[in-house]
Design a protein around this motif. Sequence first.
Motif, mmCIF file in Angstrom:
data_model
loop_
_atom_site.group_PDB
_atom_site.id
_atom_site.type_symbol
_atom_site.label_atom_id
_atom_site.label_comp_id
_atom_site.label_asym_id
_atom_site.label_seq_id
_atom_site.Cartn_x
_atom_site.Cartn_y
_atom_site.Cartn_z
ATOM 1 N N ASP A 273 36.909 36.141 -16.874
ATOM 2 C CA ASP A 273 36.875 35.343 -15.654
ATOM 3 C C ASP A 273 36.073 34.066 -15.853
ATOM 4 O O ASP A 273 35.463 33.849 -16.898
ATOM 5 C CB ASP A 273 36.327 36.163 -14.484
ATOM 6 C CG ASP A 273 34.940 36.721 -14.786
ATOM 7 O OD1 ASP A 273 34.517 36.634 -15.947
ATOM 8 O OD2 ASP A 273 34.291 37.238 -13.870
ATOM 9 N N LYS B 191 33.589 33.211 -19.036
ATOM 10 C CA LYS B 191 34.308 32.454 -20.064
ATOM 11 C C LYS B 191 33.693 31.086 -20.321
ATOM 12 O O LYS B 191 33.494 30.682 -21.471
ATOM 13 C CB LYS B 191 35.774 32.283 -19.649
ATOM 14 C CG LYS B 191 36.540 31.362 -20.597
ATOM 15 C CD LYS B 191 38.019 31.343 -20.342
ATOM 16 C CE LYS B 191 38.705 30.437 -21.358
ATOM 17 N NZ LYS B 191 40.155 30.552 -21.320
ATOM 18 N N GLN C 258 44.229 39.420 -16.581
ATOM 19 C CA GLN C 258 42.820 39.603 -16.924
ATOM 20 C C GLN C 258 42.126 38.263 -17.155
ATOM 21 O O GLN C 258 40.900 38.183 -17.123
ATOM 22 C CB GLN C 258 42.682 40.471 -18.192
ATOM 23 C CG GLN C 258 43.074 41.913 -17.996
ATOM 24 C CD GLN C 258 42.042 42.713 -17.222
ATOM 25 O OE1 GLN C 258 41.341 42.188 -16.365
ATOM 26 N NE2 GLN C 258 41.935 43.997 -17.513
ATOM 27 N N ARG C 259 42.909 37.220 -17.374
ATOM 28 C CA ARG C 259 42.355 35.875 -17.615
ATOM 29 C C ARG C 259 42.588 35.029 -16.367
ATOM 30 O O ARG C 259 43.609 34.378 -16.222
ATOM 31 C CB ARG C 259 43.035 35.270 -18.853
ATOM 32 C CG ARG C 259 42.548 35.928 -20.125
ATOM 33 C CD ARG C 259 43.583 36.103 -21.197
ATOM 34 N NE ARG C 259 42.991 36.811 -22.326
ATOM 35 C CZ ARG C 259 42.804 38.144 -22.369
ATOM 36 N NH1 ARG C 259 43.196 38.892 -21.360
ATOM 37 N NH2 ARG C 259 42.223 38.706 -23.408
ATOM 38 N N THR C 260 41.599 35.056 -15.492
ATOM 39 C CA THR C 260 41.795 34.510 -14.145
ATOM 40 C C THR C 260 42.085 33.017 -14.129
ATOM 41 O O THR C 260 42.679 32.522 -13.176
ATOM 42 C CB THR C 260 40.551 34.774 -13.278
ATOM 43 O OG1 THR C 260 39.390 34.220 -13.929
ATOM 44 C CG2 THR C 260 40.351 36.265 -13.072
ATOM 45 N N SER C 261 41.701 32.290 -15.167
ATOM 46 C CA SER C 261 41.919 30.842 -15.145
ATOM 47 C C SER C 261 43.249 30.424 -15.765
ATOM 48 O O SER C 261 43.578 29.237 -15.781
ATOM 49 C CB SER C 261 40.768 30.106 -15.854
ATOM 50 O OG SER C 261 40.546 30.627 -17.142
ATOM 51 N N LYS D 85 37.890 41.805 -18.474
ATOM 52 C CA LYS D 85 38.091 40.687 -17.555
ATOM 53 C C LYS D 85 37.545 39.406 -18.181
ATOM 54 O O LYS D 85 36.374 39.338 -18.557
ATOM 55 C CB LYS D 85 37.374 40.971 -16.233
ATOM 56 C CG LYS D 85 37.840 40.097 -15.085
ATOM 57 C CD LYS D 85 39.183 40.557 -14.577
ATOM 58 C CE LYS D 85 39.623 39.830 -13.328
ATOM 59 N NZ LYS D 85 40.978 40.191 -12.915
ATOM 60 N N THR E 20 27.863 37.088 -11.236
ATOM 61 C CA THR E 20 29.217 36.534 -11.120
ATOM 62 C C THR E 20 29.416 35.887 -9.756
ATOM 63 O O THR E 20 29.959 34.776 -9.658
ATOM 64 C CB THR E 20 30.269 37.643 -11.328
ATOM 65 O OG1 THR E 20 30.083 38.240 -12.617
ATOM 66 C CG2 THR E 20 31.682 37.076 -11.238
#
Length: 1009
Positions: free
Chosen positions: A382, A386, A249-252, A380, A848
Motif C-alpha cells: 500500500d 511502498k 494487493q498493490r493499491t496504487s 499488501k 498506516t
Amino acid sequence: MAAAAEYSIDHKLSKLVEEARPSAAALRAAAQAADAVAELIKRVPQQQAPPEAARGFVRDLGLEEEKLAFTFRPPEVVRLAGSHAVGAVTRPDVAADLLVRLPKECFHEKDFLNHRYHAKRCLYLCVIEKNLRSSRLIRKVSWSTFQDEARKPVLDVYPATEIADLPGFYVRIIPTGNSLFNVSKLNVSTRNNVRAHTKDGINLPTPKYNCSILEDMFLEENAEFMSSTFADWKALQEALVLVKVWARQRTSIYTHDCLNGYLISAILVFLTVDCGGSIITKSMTTRQIFRVVMNFLATSKVWAKGLVIQSMKKRTITKEDLANCLKTFDVAIWDISGHVNLAFRMTKSAFVELQDEAACALSCLDKCRDGGLEELFMTKVDFGAKFDSCLRINLKENSKFTSLSYCVDDESWRILENDVQSLLQQGLTDRTKMIRVLRRSTPSKWKIMDGFSEFRNSPLLVGIMLSSLEKSFRLVDIGPNPENRNEAIEFRRFWGEKAELRRFKDGNIAESTVWECESWERHTIIKRIADYVLMKHLSLQKDDLIHVVDQLDFCLLVDGQDPAFRHTSVFPPEPHPLAYGKSSQRLPNFTTTCIRSMEVMIQLEGSGNWPLDTVAMEKTKTAFLLKIGESLEDRGMFVSASEDEVNVLTSGYSFLLKIFHERGLVLQNQAGDDNIQTALSQDKMLFQRSQHSSMINGLHGRYQMYGPVVRLAKRWISAHLFSSFISEEAVELVVAYLFLKPFPFHAPSSRVAGFLRFLRLLSSFDWTFSPMVVDINNDFNLKDEKEINENFMMSRKSYEQNPHDIEPAMFLATSYDKASEAWTKQSPSKSVLKRMAAYAKSSAELLTNLILNGQSGQYTWECLFRTPMSNYDAVILLHHEKLCCPSHVLFPAETPNGKLVIWGKPSKDFHPYMPLNKGAVKSLHDARDKLLVNFDPITYFLRDLKAFKLWYGSIGGDAVGLTWDKPKKRGREEADETMPEPTSILKEAGDVGKGLVRSVYLLKASKLQ
C-alpha cells in the motif's frame, strides 16, 4: 528435488486460486440474483425521464434541464458481463456487471456534444433506480462511478436475499450505447465535442471525452470477445484471477489511472491473439501464463508502438492512427473494434509504476521461497509502506481548483493531478525514482442530486520513491548556464526567489537553488522542495500540505562492537567532561553522574605459548588486560581495572576492554566445571558480538537508512516494555532482514516507511514454522541452508508435545550463528512474541492511518510510543529524577487504574547529575571518583525482583510492568497454600527499590488468589 519443489509451488498456487474464487453454489446464486435484477429492469415501463431527477448532476455538467427531457424506453438488451461472464470472479470484489443497452430512440443525432449523452445516460439510470427502489427483491440501491469517472455514474443494486459465501454481493448496472452515434464524429485525435474546451479562442480536440463515449458504444462487443476467449480455458481464467489478486494487493496500481479487471482481461486476451504474438498458448500452466504476463508488462517493447487486439487479417486501424493515438495518450490498447483506446485513462506515471511492480514480481518469482507466493499474492503493498515519502494535499478551498469547470475534456480533479505530477517532477528532478499522484474521487455516499461538489473534498495523495540518498538529499541543484538565456529565464520563472546565480569550485557559473540545512535535517529536503514548488505555483497554504517525513523525529533526538559503532544506538554516547585526559579541560557547571562504556574487543596474535589449561588461559588474559591498562594510564588516560574488566576514560568517552582468544571457542566444549564454562562462553559471546558488529556496520554502509530505522525499532521495543525479552542485536537483525529481503518492495529509503515495514514484519512473519535467515554478506550455500533448516527443526521438535512452550520462539540464523543461539536462545518465549506481534500489528495499523489520513482526535504520532499500563498484573512507577538518564524519557508513564499498594520518596543518595562548580567539588580528581561507569539503578533493582515476569524499557523507561509467573504443575490446594498475598509481594518489591520506586499499583490479583 526440483520437480517436487515445482509441484509443491503449483499445488499451493492452485489452492490460492481456489480460495480466491467463490464456490460454484455461490456463483449460481449470484447469477440468479443478477437475472432477477435484469428482469426488473426489462419490466420498467415507458415513461418520461424528468431532468430534475438529477438536477445537481445536470447543473454541474453545464447543461439546461429543459433541453434534456426524453421518453424512457425499456432497454433493448440486458446481459451479464465482467468477471462473472469470463469465469474469473475474484474475492473480495464480487459484483456482477449487468450491461444495459440504451435505446437509440432516447437520443438525438448530436447528443454526443457538450455532455448531453452523459446527462441522458444518468437520467436513464434515474428512472431504473426509482423503479428498483420500489421492489421487495431489492434491499438497497446506491450510486457509484464507472472506472472512477464522475460523469459516468452506475447503479449498485443490493438484492434483498444475501449470499452467505459472497458477503456484500451487489449487481452493478452499466449502460452501453451500441451504434448510438457516428464514430467518425468522435475521432480522438482531431474532434472537439465540448465547445468550452478552447485555447485562445481555438477549439481543442477532446480525446478523453470522445473515448468516454466510444467506450460505452463498444463495451458489449469487447465484453463478448473477451468472454469467448476465456470460455473453456481454465488456465487462462486462473491466471486472470492471479493477476487480479496481485494487482489488488498493490493499491496504487489497481486504480482509475492504471489497472482494473477489465483492462487486465484485455491484456491477457491480447497475448492470446496473433497480433500479440500468440504468446499465451493452451499448453501453458497457470503459473507460466502469470510469468508471461509479468514479463510482458515489465519488458515488452510493444508498449511503445501500442497494443492492438484486432486480428491481423481484420485490422482496420492504420499506423497513422496508432501514431496519433500515442501522441495523445500515454498508453494505447486498441480494442477489438479498432475505435477505442481501452487505456485512455492510464497515465505515464501509473504505467512506470506498473512496469516497476511487474519487474519486482519477476524477481519474486525467481528469488523468493515458494515462487514468491507470500510476497506476490498475500502481502499488501500500500501507499504508506511502498513510498518513502507521502504527501497529502488539501485542495478543498483552493481558488485555482474551484475556479475550474467540473468537466471539460477531463474532470477538474484529474487536471489537478496532472499539474501536481508535472510540478513535482520538475522540482525534484533526479532526486526521485517515482512520483505517484492519486485521488480517490467518488464519495462513499454519493447522491446524484448533489452533482459533483463532493468530489472535490477528498485530498490528493502523493507518493514519492527516492533515488539514491546521495542524490535525494543533496543541498544544491545546478541549473542552466546564464548564457543559455531562454533556459535561464524559464529556470528563474519556475524557482522564483529561490533561484540564484552561483560560481562553483570548478569555475562554472550557473543558475542554482540551495537548500541549506543541518546534517540531521537533510531527510527533510524533499519536503522543503515539494512544499515550496506547490505553494508557489498552486497558491496553496502551508496548512494545505501535510508531508510525512519527520513526524517520528521527536523520538530520535540525536543522530566498535557497541551499537554506537554500528550507527544503531538510539542515543549515541556524548562526550563526558570527566572522561578526558590529564590536559586541562574547561568544565560545565553540571554533568551526568553516569557514563556508559563502549565495548572494545582486543584479539591478540596467536601463539603456541598460550597455556592449554583453561583456568590459566583466563588468568593470562586478565594479566594482559591489566598490562594494557597500565600502558594506557602511562599515556595520560584514566584507567579503572579489576580482574573481570578494564575501563578506560579518554577523549570524552569510556571504553570497556575485553580480550578474545580463539582457543576459548575450542576449549568451551571440553570444559566440565561451570565456572570455567561461563568464562569460556564469554569468548564465544565476544566472537559473536564482534562478527555481528562488523556485519551490521557493513550493512549500514550499503543502506544509509538502516541506522535510523533500527533506532526507531529499538525505541518502539523499549516504549512498549519489551526490552527484557529481546536484545538490541535481535532487533538489528530483524530490521536487517527488511533491507536484505525487501520483496515485494524496494529497500526503504525513509525512516517512516522502514519503521512501518518493521512493525508489519514483526506482526506477520511466521515465527512458529519459519526461520528468519539473515544473510548479510550473501554467504550461504545450499549446505548452509540445509544446516539452518535442520537446526530450526531441532528447535521445534517439542512443538507437537507442547505447542505453548517453544524455545526459541524467534529463530534468527546468521553466518556466525546458524543455530540461533546468540540472541534469542532463551527469549522471547512464544507468549511474549505473540504479545509483541499483537502490539506491532496495532501500531502498524495506527501508523498506516496516520500516513494516509493524518492525526485525528486522540490518535496522534506520539501514540505509537505510548503503551497502555492496563495490560499488566501490577505496575511499578519510578522516580524520574532517580533514573540515570531522565532526559531519555519520551513520555512519563500514565498512572494505572488500580489499587495503590505502596509509595515512596526519592532517595537522596543518588542523583543523575553532579555539580562541577568550585564550591561543589574539591578537585577534578574528586569529581572523577564520583563518576559511575556503566551504572543503571533500574538494572540492579530488576535483578533483585523475584516471582514476576518483568516488562520494562531500557531506553527512557520509567515504569516496570509485572505479570505473575505461572506456578509449576502441582496440586491446586498446595499452590493456594504457598502463594503469598499479592499486596505483600508488591510491598516487598517496593522495599527492594526504596528511593527509586515512586509507587506500586495492583491491577489484577494472581489467578490462584
